[in-house]
Design a protein around this motif. Structure first.
Motif, short mmCIF file in Angstrom:
data_model
loop_
_atom_site.label_atom_id
_atom_site.label_comp_id
_atom_site.label_asym_id
_atom_site.label_seq_id
_atom_site.Cartn_x
_atom_site.Cartn_y
_atom_site.Cartn_z
N THR A 69 0.79 -1.22 0.00
CA THR A 69 0.00 0.00 0.00
C THR A 69 0.83 1.28 0.00
O THR A 69 0.25 2.37 -0.12
CB THR A 69 -0.94 0.05 1.22
N GLU A 70 2.13 1.19 0.16
CA GLU A 70 2.93 2.41 0.22
C GLU A 70 4.09 2.37 -0.77
O GLU A 70 4.85 1.41 -0.81
CB GLU A 70 3.47 2.64 1.64
N PHE A 71 4.21 3.45 -1.53
CA PHE A 71 5.17 3.51 -2.62
C PHE A 71 5.84 4.88 -2.65
O PHE A 71 5.27 5.87 -2.19
CB PHE A 71 4.47 3.29 -3.97
N THR A 72 7.06 4.92 -3.18
CA THR A 72 7.75 6.20 -3.32
C THR A 72 8.40 6.31 -4.69
O THR A 72 8.85 5.32 -5.27
CB THR A 72 8.84 6.39 -2.25
N LEU A 73 8.43 7.52 -5.18
CA LEU A 73 9.21 7.89 -6.35
C LEU A 73 10.30 8.84 -5.86
O LEU A 73 9.99 9.83 -5.19
CB LEU A 73 8.34 8.60 -7.39
N THR A 74 11.54 8.53 -6.17
CA THR A 74 12.67 9.37 -5.75
C THR A 74 13.42 9.87 -6.97
O THR A 74 13.66 9.11 -7.91
CB THR A 74 13.63 8.57 -4.85
N ILE A 75 13.74 11.16 -6.93
CA ILE A 75 14.64 11.74 -7.93
C ILE A 75 15.92 12.08 -7.17
O ILE A 75 15.90 12.91 -6.25
CB ILE A 75 14.04 13.00 -8.58
N SER A 76 17.01 11.43 -7.51
CA SER A 76 18.21 11.51 -6.67
C SER A 76 18.88 12.89 -6.73
O SER A 76 19.43 13.35 -5.74
CB SER A 76 19.22 10.43 -7.08
N SER A 77 18.84 13.52 -7.89
CA SER A 77 19.43 14.86 -8.05
C SER A 77 18.58 15.60 -9.07
O SER A 77 18.72 15.38 -10.27
CB SER A 77 20.88 14.75 -8.50
N LEU A 78 17.71 16.48 -8.58
CA LEU A 78 16.73 17.14 -9.43
C LEU A 78 17.39 17.96 -10.52
O LEU A 78 18.33 18.74 -10.26
CB LEU A 78 15.85 18.03 -8.55
N GLN A 79 16.94 17.77 -11.75
CA GLN A 79 17.45 18.50 -12.90
C GLN A 79 16.39 19.47 -13.42
O GLN A 79 15.21 19.30 -13.16
CB GLN A 79 17.87 17.53 -14.00
N PRO A 80 16.80 20.49 -14.16
CA PRO A 80 15.82 21.47 -14.66
C PRO A 80 14.67 20.84 -15.45
O PRO A 80 13.54 21.32 -15.39
CB PRO A 80 16.67 22.39 -15.55
N ASP A 81 14.94 19.76 -16.16
CA ASP A 81 13.92 19.09 -16.96
C ASP A 81 12.91 18.33 -16.11
O ASP A 81 11.89 17.86 -16.62
CB ASP A 81 14.58 18.12 -17.95
N ASP A 82 13.17 18.20 -14.81
CA ASP A 82 12.32 17.39 -13.94
C ASP A 82 11.19 18.17 -13.30
O ASP A 82 10.34 17.57 -12.63
CB ASP A 82 13.16 16.73 -12.83
N PHE A 83 11.16 19.49 -13.48
CA PHE A 83 10.08 20.27 -12.89
C PHE A 83 8.81 19.99 -13.69
O PHE A 83 8.70 20.30 -14.88
CB PHE A 83 10.44 21.75 -12.86
N ALA A 84 7.85 19.35 -13.03
CA ALA A 84 6.68 18.79 -13.70
C ALA A 84 5.72 18.30 -12.63
O ALA A 84 5.99 18.43 -11.43
CB ALA A 84 7.10 17.62 -14.61
N THR A 85 4.61 17.73 -13.07
CA THR A 85 3.68 17.07 -12.15
C THR A 85 3.81 15.57 -12.31
O THR A 85 3.91 15.07 -13.44
CB THR A 85 2.24 17.53 -12.42
N TYR A 86 3.82 14.87 -11.18
CA TYR A 86 4.00 13.41 -11.19
C TYR A 86 2.74 12.75 -10.65
O TYR A 86 2.16 13.19 -9.65
CB TYR A 86 5.22 13.04 -10.33
#
Lengths: 107, 125
Positions: A69-86
């Protein structure tokens, strides 16, 4: 029906930050979970499926984990292209419900 | 590389029927490798799965929309279509067609792996 709840709804972060988004299911969905990235005016793009498997071409800074029932999405080092909705999505049932989304904004 | 392209009216009057078509190129709907789906997104809001169809004509619909939705397939044109009846302003959304890999095992479902660009449908008089 299976409800999916994401947190936080909005996240402010800087380039280079480690970012974690959580998705909780209202019942056990095993590992039948996907993560999508959506940019303004564009269709969602599949990043992760089966909770932790990478779709082809997805940068290795993205990772998914969890089961049940519990999940995570991790971005290890945020890049400019990663600004978005998930969005997370369960597909344990044929009616594949989505979370409400997490917007990653520039701090 | 498969491409999906939605088409149809951008404006529908309340109580009428919304009709959209998705044309698939770069792959055959009749291959049997995929379900063909519709998803919508109201302006500024999240994603809602509407339903999908297999090339044989088997359909699966969202329980909340089931009474108003019909999805059909035309394999000769490599297209599938959405009809949503008795629309209201709440049905105003970007409508996406999308593809889901077919899974033959019982109770086996997969995520959306390819999407169209989406088309905005506004319900207004």
């Amino acid at each position: 029906d299976i409800q999916m709840t994401q947190s936080p709804s909005t996240l402010s972060a800087s380039v280079g930050d480690r970012v974690t988004i959580t998705c909780r299911a209202s019942q056990n969905i095993n590992s039948w979970l996907a993560w999508y990235q959506q940019k303004p005016g564009k269709a969602p793009k599949l990043l992760i499926y089966d909770a932790s498997s990478f779709e082809s071409g997805v940068p290795s800074r993205f990772s998914g984990s969890g089961s049940g029932t519990e999940f995570t999405l991790t971005i290890s080092s945020l890049q400019p292209d990663d600004f978005a909705t998930y969005y997370c999505q369960q597909y344990k049932s044929y009616w594949g419900t989505f979370g409400q989304g997490t917007k990653v904004e520039i701090k | 590389q498969v491409q999906l392209q939605e088409s149809g009216p951008g404006l529908v009057k309340p109580s009428q029927t919304l009709s959209l078509t998705c044309t698939v190129s770069g792959g055959s709907i009749s291959s049997g490798d995929y379900y063909w789906s519709w998803v919508r997104q109201p302006p500024g809001k999240g994603l809602e799965w509407i339903g999908y169809i297999y090339y044989t004509g088997s359909t699966y619909y969202s329980p909340s929309l089931k009474s108003r939705v019909t999805i059909s397939v035309d394999t000769s044109k490599n297209q599938f279509s959405l009809k949503l009846s008795s629309v209201t302003a709440a049905d105003t959304a970007v409508y996406y067609c999308a593809r889901v890999p077919y899974c033959s095992a019982a109770s086996c479902y997969r995520p959306f792996d390819s999407w169209g660009q989406g088309t905005l449908v506004t319900v207004s008089s």
